[in-house]
Design an enzyme around this catalytic site. Structure first.
Site, mmCIF file in Angstrom:
data_model
loop_
_atom_site.group_PDB
_atom_site.id
_atom_site.type_symbol
_atom_site.label_atom_id
_atom_site.label_comp_id
_atom_site.label_asym_id
_atom_site.label_seq_id
_atom_site.Cartn_x
_atom_site.Cartn_y
_atom_site.Cartn_z
ATOM 1 N N ASP A 1 -32.822 61.105 -37.627
ATOM 2 C CA ASP A 1 -32.953 62.509 -37.994
ATOM 3 C C ASP A 1 -34.025 63.182 -37.136
ATOM 4 O O ASP A 1 -33.827 64.272 -36.596
ATOM 5 C CB ASP A 1 -33.321 62.591 -39.479
ATOM 6 C CG ASP A 1 -33.241 64.005 -40.033
ATOM 7 O OD1 ASP A 1 -32.470 64.826 -39.505
ATOM 8 O OD2 ASP A 1 -33.954 64.283 -41.010
ATOM 9 N N HIS B 1 -27.154 68.563 -35.983
ATOM 10 C CA HIS B 1 -26.983 68.648 -37.433
ATOM 11 C C HIS B 1 -25.637 69.261 -37.817
ATOM 12 O O HIS B 1 -25.070 68.913 -38.857
ATOM 13 C CB HIS B 1 -28.143 69.422 -38.062
ATOM 14 C CG HIS B 1 -29.332 68.559 -38.341
ATOM 15 N ND1 HIS B 1 -30.235 68.211 -37.362
ATOM 16 C CD2 HIS B 1 -29.754 67.951 -39.489
ATOM 17 C CE1 HIS B 1 -31.169 67.426 -37.886
ATOM 18 N NE2 HIS B 1 -30.894 67.242 -39.172
ATOM 19 N N HIS C 1 -23.274 66.431 -37.568
ATOM 20 C CA HIS C 1 -23.475 65.634 -38.788
ATOM 21 C C HIS C 1 -22.684 66.224 -39.946
ATOM 22 O O HIS C 1 -21.970 65.521 -40.672
ATOM 23 C CB HIS C 1 -24.953 65.577 -39.167
ATOM 24 C CG HIS C 1 -25.182 65.211 -40.613
ATOM 25 N ND1 HIS C 1 -25.137 66.159 -41.628
ATOM 26 C CD2 HIS C 1 -25.419 64.032 -41.209
ATOM 27 C CE1 HIS C 1 -25.336 65.555 -42.798
ATOM 28 N NE2 HIS C 1 -25.514 64.269 -42.571
ATOM 29 N N HIS D 1 -27.877 60.079 -43.567
ATOM 30 C CA HIS D 1 -27.979 61.360 -42.867
ATOM 31 C C HIS D 1 -28.440 61.166 -41.424
ATOM 32 O O HIS D 1 -27.798 61.640 -40.476
ATOM 33 C CB HIS D 1 -28.967 62.251 -43.628
ATOM 34 C CG HIS D 1 -29.313 63.521 -42.929
ATOM 35 N ND1 HIS D 1 -28.518 64.646 -42.975
ATOM 36 C CD2 HIS D 1 -30.394 63.865 -42.169
ATOM 37 C CE1 HIS D 1 -29.075 65.613 -42.277
ATOM 38 N NE2 HIS D 1 -30.211 65.166 -41.775
#
Length: 371
Positions: A175, A258, A261, A275
């Site tokens: 992340d 992101h 993602h 995540h």
């Protein structure tokens, strides 16, 4: 061009071994009534039991509630109703991973209370954020809600962090790995961040520090944490995963990693992956889509391989995806509200689908070359 620059952050960040033993000292200033939200697994932790006992011994009135595994609108409302039925609270303390903290943050804002983040893992930068990411009952990304302020306190006990499986720390690196690249993209595009303005020099410097810390200490930190050793490298990476990444994304901005993602969350095969693991692969796709220098791409790719982050669709359980499946992921990644549109050129689903395929191919090739 005139720009308003904004940086937001938690009011106080505390990190170190054993700091939960002094939890009451840090939390008491936020009121006498404390509502603690934790998941079923976290509720079994000795550290949480000790924290609650410490709060009660300090004369605080503590009410506890367990959250369900997923953060949904229904779950947030259920916990909000519990607080209301208990007569309100002065402070909501979220204990656990990112979803627990996002849930607690939403409840705190619903009831007008202060919020304290107590992460038990360093898997995301959620502890410092002013927002909550909300999912559907099936686990797919639904929306992100930005609240008026960040937590009043982030309390990070590194002894608790290293007791968790090391995969969480590594996921946090995934992340955090995207933080610098996404913030830089937003800065070049002149896209405001979630903080409500353009990037300050401080936010960009912290985002870059995040990346440099991971590259410099990430491999060592994984080795030490796997033995539950609280080394200098472990402390640095915990801070990078939680604090540097938190400031870097919220005041620096998010871009392709992101969004990709979020697109990947529509695939049920990926629901068992964390995540940060999906963000790491999303970053590889972002770097290729932006035509970054290959030396940068390979530095990220080799770091992922060194610490065990996914570098291919197969690493995310998605080896059977067809071209149509990848395009569907890309379409979800390019929803109008997605941050991928902060890229300094027009982005569309076919472009993102090709970037995902290219990242997959490069990741597979690099793994094979290292065997």
């Amino acid at each position: 061009m005139r720009q308003v620059r904004v940086l937001i952050s938690p009011a106080k960040y505390v990190q170190g071994p054993g700091v939960l033993a002094e939890g009451a000292t840090y939390i008491k200033p936020y009121g006498e009534r404390v509502f603690v939200v934790a998941g079923a697994q976290v509720a079994k932790l000795t550290a949480l039991t000790s924290l609650v006992q410490d709060l009660e011994a300090a004369g605080l009135h503590v009410h506890q509630a367990q959250r369900t595994p997923e953060i949904t609108e229904a779950e947030i409302q259920r916990l909000t109703d519990i607080v209301d039925e208990a007569g309100g609270t002065d402070c909501v303390v979220g204990v656990g991973g990112g979803k627990a903290l996002d849930t607690a943050r939403a409840v705190a804002n619903n009831v007008g209370a202060s919020m304290v983040s107590v992460p038990t893992i360093a898997a995301t930068d959620a502890p410092t954020a002013a927002s909550s990411v909300i999912y559907t009952e099936e686990g797919a990304f639904l929306k992100e809600v930005v609240w008026p302020q960040n937590p009043e306190l982030v309390l990070v006990d590194s002894e608790v962090i290293v007791q968790a499986p090391v995969r969480y720390l590594v996921s946090g690196m995934g992340d955090a790995l995207a933080t610098w690249f996404e913030a830089e993209t937003c800065s070049v595009s002149r896209v405001p961040a979630a903080a409500g303005g353009h990037q300050t020099a401080a936010a960009l410097a912290i985002a870059r520090l995040c990346y440099d810390t991971l590259i410099g200490y990430g491999v060592e930190a994984k080795l030490d944490a796997s033995r539950q050793v609280i080394s200098n490298a472990v402390e640095k990476v915990i801070e990078a995963n939680i604090f540097h990444s938190g400031i870097g994304w919220e005041s620096g901005g998010m871009a392709g990693a992101h969004s990709i993602h979020n697109g990947l969350t529509i695939r049920p095969e990926g629901h068992d992956f964390y995540h940060g693991e999906k963000v790491a692969f999303g970053l590889l796709a972002q770097l290729l889509m932006e035509d970054r220098p290959l030396v940068e791409v390979y530095e990220v790719l080799d770091f992922c391989l060194a610490v065990g982050l996914p570098v291919s669709l197969a690493d995310l359980g998605m080896q059977e995806l067809t071209s149509a499946d990848v395009l569907a992921v890309a379409e979800a990644s390019c929803s109008p509200e997605e941050t991928i549109h902060g890229t300094p050129f027009a982005v569309d689903p076919p472009m993102v689908a090709e970037a995902i395929k290219a990242a997959d191919a490069m990741g597979q090739a690099r793994k094979q070359a290292r065997v």
